[in-house]
Write an enzyme that holds these catalytic residues in place. Structure first.
Site, mmCIF file in Angstrom:
data_model
loop_
_atom_site.group_PDB
_atom_site.id
_atom_site.type_symbol
_atom_site.label_atom_id
_atom_site.label_comp_id
_atom_site.label_asym_id
_atom_site.label_seq_id
_atom_site.Cartn_x
_atom_site.Cartn_y
_atom_site.Cartn_z
ATOM 1 N N ARG A 94 84.298 58.240 20.429
ATOM 2 C CA ARG A 94 85.266 57.148 20.308
ATOM 3 C C ARG A 94 85.557 56.836 18.842
ATOM 4 N NH1 ARG A 94 83.662 54.343 25.257
ATOM 5 N NH2 ARG A 94 83.504 52.332 24.274
ATOM 6 N N CYS A 95 86.764 56.309 18.602
ATOM 7 C CA CYS A 95 87.149 55.896 17.263
ATOM 8 C C CYS A 95 86.190 54.826 16.777
ATOM 9 C CB CYS A 95 88.591 55.379 17.259
ATOM 10 S SG CYS A 95 89.755 56.655 16.740
ATOM 11 N N PRO A 96 85.811 54.842 15.497
ATOM 12 C CA PRO A 96 86.382 55.662 14.415
ATOM 13 C C PRO A 96 85.690 56.998 14.175
ATOM 14 C CG PRO A 96 84.916 54.027 13.482
ATOM 15 C CD PRO A 96 84.851 53.845 14.976
#
Lengths: 384, 69
Positions: B10-12
């Site tokens: 998942r971001c970041p």
């Protein structure tokens, strides 16, 4: 670990502003008569009815509209749904298309989804530029297309603060004979909204009124048709009993907030300028988003590279600061904010700071002193 | 082509991985980031804009970035 010892500093007025003192006074005073049903003909009902009439008149005056154009709803969200679905229903003969900016509040987008699902309608999203401002050429083409029943434009972005070209968008709508709905939740009580719209909504807890009061304005000559069951199809009515003391408090605080708005806008805009400049100077790899000039006075948003937005909110909370974020990790949907997406700006490490009448210069300076360290700690932990 | 596999992250995290590996590419070379987080489609081009690198394009979950500085 709780590193914060003092009083928490609330910087999320765009979600809900702290209650204005005038709202508290009006609420307590209205409890005396506000319990009765204002539609009943006996004395207690008439007293409640007078409270409602006075609240409607005061709200109309603050908004510069006629009292019979104003309705109260049980929330800002329900006002939005009533405006979008009722505005579309009233124009069914003209078409089934809703044109809206890509940066509308999710309440508008949810209403658009329901319209598509239940009325075989469709929705056309109009894009924005990197600063979050509506693409007027695209808007012009979309509004002029055949079958457009309603156009929807937020007065100013609730996520990045960019003020939208409402006056021009309204002129374009008028030329095409399409009513314009303006979601003014972030502007009312803070900044003026240009005329030219047909429907407008606002939400009391954004200006320092109590939660649970929405305002829907339908201008004379605008066809609106109830999208939900009820006995008056052509006039917006609350679904069930209104929270009348809260409505009275909303009206009184709107008058107070509107009266203070010009001076507060100058004060808060200067603090937002300071945040924009200091964040850009003291936090490496940061993007301060939204229009630096044509913006709401009290709201600023920035995104920090390599930072988990949720981790940053928690870190700031430990330091005693309440802020919000449009990052995907903080959303129930785990999707990045559709507003930041539409702008094409960084969506992770996102923080929205929104100020209110209780925000002091020292609060902002403390926040600015804490932020660079909080960001650096998270980056260090991530190995950056 | 340097491939950075960030599928499932998942971001970041995909952007962090890209920033770490871009230095391994020579000027003009391409780094391909595989990422299925919905925020990657937004954040990888935004990273390129902020860091002065060239976003070449994407195909599904593959994002290509050319190192230009």
């Amino acid at each position: 670990m709780d590193v914060h010892a003092g009083k928490a500093t609330y910087l999320d007025a765009a979600t809900a502003a702290p209650l204005h003192p005038v709202a508290r006074e009006a609420f307590l005073a209205a409890l005396e008569d506000g319990w009765a049903d204002p539609d009943r003909l006996y004395t207690a009902g008439r007293r409640a009815g007078r409270l409602l009439d006075a609240a409607r008149a005061a709200t109309a005056e603050s908004l510069g509209v006629r009292a019979d154009e104003v309705s109260f709803t049980p929330s800002g969200t329900s006002a939005v749904h009533a405006a979008v679905l009722g505005g579309l229903a009233g124009r069914r003969r003209a078409g089934r298309t809703l044109v809206h900016s890509a940066i509308e509040h999710s309440a508008v987008l949810h209403a658009a989804t329901q319209h598509a699902a239940t009325q075989h309608g469709d929705a056309v999203a109009v894009g924005v530029d990197l600063l979050g401002r509506l693409d007027l050429d695209e808007w012009r083409r979309a509004v002029a297309a055949p079958g457009v029943a309603l156009a929807s434009l937020i007065s100013a972005s609730h996520e990045v603060g960019t003020v939208q070209p409402v006056a021009t968008a309204a002129r374009v709508c008028a030329e095409a004979g399409v009513p314009l709905y303006v979601d003014a939740a972030q502007s009312i009580g803070h900044a003026p909204v240009p005329p030219g719209w047909s429907l407008l909504t606002a939400s009391a807890h954004k200006w320092g009124g109590p939660p649970g009061v929405g305002v829907l304005v339908v201008r004379k000559g605008t066809r609106w048709l109830a999208p939900y069951p009820g006995d008056d199809l052509y006039r917006p009515r609350p679904q069930g009993a209104l929270d009348l003391p809260a409505v009275v408090a909303a009206a009184a605080s709107l008058r107070a907030a509107t009266g203070e708005a010009a001076a507060e806008a100058v004060r808060l805009a200067a603090l937002v300028d300071r945040i924009r400049a200091t964040v850009a100077a003291t936090v490496p790899d940061v993007e301060v988003v939204g229009d630096p000039v044509e913006r709401l006075p009290h709201l600023v948003t920035f995104s920090c590279l390599y930072v988990d937005g949720e981790a940053l909110l928690h870190a700031l909370d430990r330091h005693g600061f309440a802020v919000s974020s449009g990052s995907s990790c903080t959303a129930s949907t785990l999707r990045p904010s559709h507003v930041l997406e539409a702008m094409g700006v960084l969506s992770h490490g996102n923080v929205r700071v929104s100020l209110h009448r209780g925000t002091k210069e020292a609060d902002v300076d403390r926040f600015l002193a804490v932020l660079p360290g909080a960001v650096a700690d998270i980056r260090k932990e991530a190995g950056m | 082509v340097i491939v950075v596999d960030c599928l499932g992250q998942r971001c970041p995290l995909p952007v962090i991985a890209l920033a770490r590996r871009i230095g391994d590419a020579g000027i003009g070379e391409v780094v391909r980031v595989l990422a299925d987080d919905p925020a990657a489609a937004n954040d990888i081009p935004a990273w390129c804009r902020m860091k002065g690198q060239e976003f070449v394009g994407f195909d599904g979950t593959a994002f290509e970035v050319r190192r230009v500085s």
